[in-house]
Design a protein around this motif. Structure first.
Motif, PDB file in Angstrom:
ATOM      1  N   PRO A  12       0.822  -1.215   0.000  1.00  0.00           N
ATOM      2  CA  PRO A  12       0.000   0.000   0.000  1.00  0.00           C
ATOM      3  C   PRO A  12       0.851   1.258   0.000  1.00  0.00           C
ATOM      4  O   PRO A  12       1.149   1.834   1.044  1.00  0.00           O
ATOM      5  CB  PRO A  12      -0.804  -0.132   1.298  1.00  0.00           C
ATOM      6  N   CYS A  13       1.267   1.666  -1.174  1.00  0.00           N
ATOM      7  CA  CYS A  13       2.064   2.876  -1.315  1.00  0.00           C
ATOM      8  C   CYS A  13       1.160   4.086  -1.506  1.00  0.00           C
ATOM      9  O   CYS A  13       0.018   3.968  -1.925  1.00  0.00           O
ATOM     10  CB  CYS A  13       2.992   2.765  -2.524  1.00  0.00           C
ATOM     11  N   CYS A  23       8.673   2.970  -1.527  1.00  0.00           N
ATOM     12  CA  CYS A  23       7.280   3.433  -1.455  1.00  0.00           C
ATOM     13  C   CYS A  23       7.166   4.817  -0.844  1.00  0.00           C
ATOM     14  O   CYS A  23       6.178   5.130  -0.160  1.00  0.00           O
ATOM     15  CB  CYS A  23       6.411   2.445  -0.675  1.00  0.00           C
ATOM     16  N   ASP A  30      -1.015  12.353  -0.725  1.00  0.00           N
ATOM     17  CA  ASP A  30      -1.380  11.187   0.061  1.00  0.00           C
ATOM     18  C   ASP A  30      -2.843  11.266   0.473  1.00  0.00           C
ATOM     19  O   ASP A  30      -3.210  12.055   1.336  1.00  0.00           O
ATOM     20  CB  ASP A  30      -0.472  11.103   1.287  1.00  0.00           C
ATOM     21  N   TYR A  33      -3.035   8.432   4.014  1.00  0.00           N
ATOM     22  CA  TYR A  33      -2.344   8.723   5.263  1.00  0.00           C
ATOM     23  C   TYR A  33      -2.067  10.221   5.361  1.00  0.00           C
ATOM     24  O   TYR A  33      -1.813  10.874   4.357  1.00  0.00           O
ATOM     25  CB  TYR A  33      -1.040   7.946   5.350  1.00  0.00           C
ATOM     26  N   CYS A  37       4.699   8.474   4.151  1.00  0.00           N
ATOM     27  CA  CYS A  37       4.793   7.120   4.691  1.00  0.00           C
ATOM     28  C   CYS A  37       5.462   6.209   3.679  1.00  0.00           C
ATOM     29  O   CYS A  37       5.591   6.530   2.504  1.00  0.00           O
ATOM     30  CB  CYS A  37       3.421   6.588   5.070  1.00  0.00           C
ATOM     31  N   CYS A  39       6.818   1.679   3.313  1.00  0.00           N
ATOM     32  CA  CYS A  39       6.448   0.307   3.677  1.00  0.00           C
ATOM     33  C   CYS A  39       6.597   0.011   5.157  1.00  0.00           C
ATOM     34  O   CYS A  39       5.821  -0.756   5.715  1.00  0.00           O
ATOM     35  CB  CYS A  39       7.299  -0.687   2.901  1.00  0.00           C
ATOM     36  N   GLU A  43       1.110   2.581   9.508  1.00  0.00           N
ATOM     37  CA  GLU A  43      -0.182   2.355   8.854  1.00  0.00           C
ATOM     38  C   GLU A  43      -0.107   1.344   7.713  1.00  0.00           C
ATOM     39  O   GLU A  43      -0.844   0.353   7.717  1.00  0.00           O
ATOM     40  CB  GLU A  43      -0.774   3.681   8.365  1.00  0.00           C
ATOM     41  N   PRO A  44       0.770   1.552   6.728  1.00  0.00           N
ATOM     42  CA  PRO A  44       0.811   0.558   5.638  1.00  0.00           C
ATOM     43  C   PRO A  44       1.327  -0.795   6.111  1.00  0.00           C
ATOM     44  O   PRO A  44       0.888  -1.836   5.609  1.00  0.00           O
ATOM     45  CB  PRO A  44       1.745   1.190   4.602  1.00  0.00           C
ATOM     46  N   CYS A  76       9.001  -3.938   3.045  1.00  0.00           N
ATOM     47  CA  CYS A  76       7.703  -4.616   3.065  1.00  0.00           C
ATOM     48  C   CYS A  76       7.854  -6.060   3.518  1.00  0.00           C
ATOM     49  O   CYS A  76       7.040  -6.569   4.299  1.00  0.00           O
ATOM     50  CB  CYS A  76       7.066  -4.581   1.682  1.00  0.00           C
TER      51      CYS A  76
END
Length: 201
Positions: A12-13, A23, A30, A33, A37, A39, A43-44, A76
């Motif tokens: 989720p980038c 990312c 954004d 977020y 942000c 990886c 949050e991601p 990630c």
């Protein structure tokens, strides 16, 4: 019913971010977020952990033979590894000669450290990409009586990676399979490892 492989695609980038650069995106763009942000941000990372848990449940239930990720960078992979009970079996990402190098952005090494197999998609780059028109690739192909596409596929296979291709042409499909009864020399592999067609796109 059971499938062979289920993948968690693209971390989720933020919009406009590049996964292979961690990312990192523009916080002004954004929409998910409130701040910059990447990886490994909370949050991601939590989103990926929850998604991975769902795949683990599918795997435990026998609904899929293997589970993996696609386009996951080192951060990630480390994020989901911190809570995973099953490590990814596969990390699928774009990999082809001319990127350059056999380990672009360290993704092959990061995948190996996590115990997953690399699966290369777009092993021919983008089809009309300069890789298939590169004179070095073409010359290597001529020396084996093969096409540039076959040389590109053989390069991936000789690095030990499974690959996926797509085509609507039966002829191309047959040609893509004609890569198993011959090999590239060590010198040819080194030449292709060093090839950089990224500036020709």
């Amino acid at each position: 019913d059971r499938v062979d492989l289920t993948l968690l695609h693209s971390p989720p980038c933020v919009p406009g971010a590049r996964w292979n650069e961690g990312c990192i995106g523009n916080p002004a763009q954004d929409l998910v977020y409130p701040r910059l942000c990447h990886c490994s941000a909370p949050e991601p990372c939590e989103m990926m952990r929850q998604q991975w848990k769902a795949l683990e449940e599918l795997y435990a239930a026998g609904r899929t033979r293997a589970i993996g990720v696609s386009n996951f960078c080192d951060a990630c992979l480390q994020c989901i590894a911190s809570t995973a009970t099953v490590a990814p079996h596969v990390n699928q990402f774009q990999l082809h000669a001319g990127m350059p190098g056999a380990d672009p952005a360290g993704l092959v090494s990061a995948t190996a450290r996590g115990g997953a197999r690399v699966q290369a998609y777009r092993p021919l780059a983008h089809g009309e990409h300069s890789l298939l028109r590169d004179p070095t690739v073409a010359a290597i192909g001529r020396s084996h009586g093969k096409s540039a596409a076959q040389v590109a596929l053989r390069w991936v296979l000789q690095h030990g990676h499974p690959l996926v291709t797509s085509s609507e042409s039966e002829g191309h499909m047959r040609s893509d399979l004609d890569v198993f009864d011959w090999s590239l020399s060590q010198h040819e592999m080194r030449v292709l490892d060093a090839l950089d067609t990224s500036q020709d796109v």
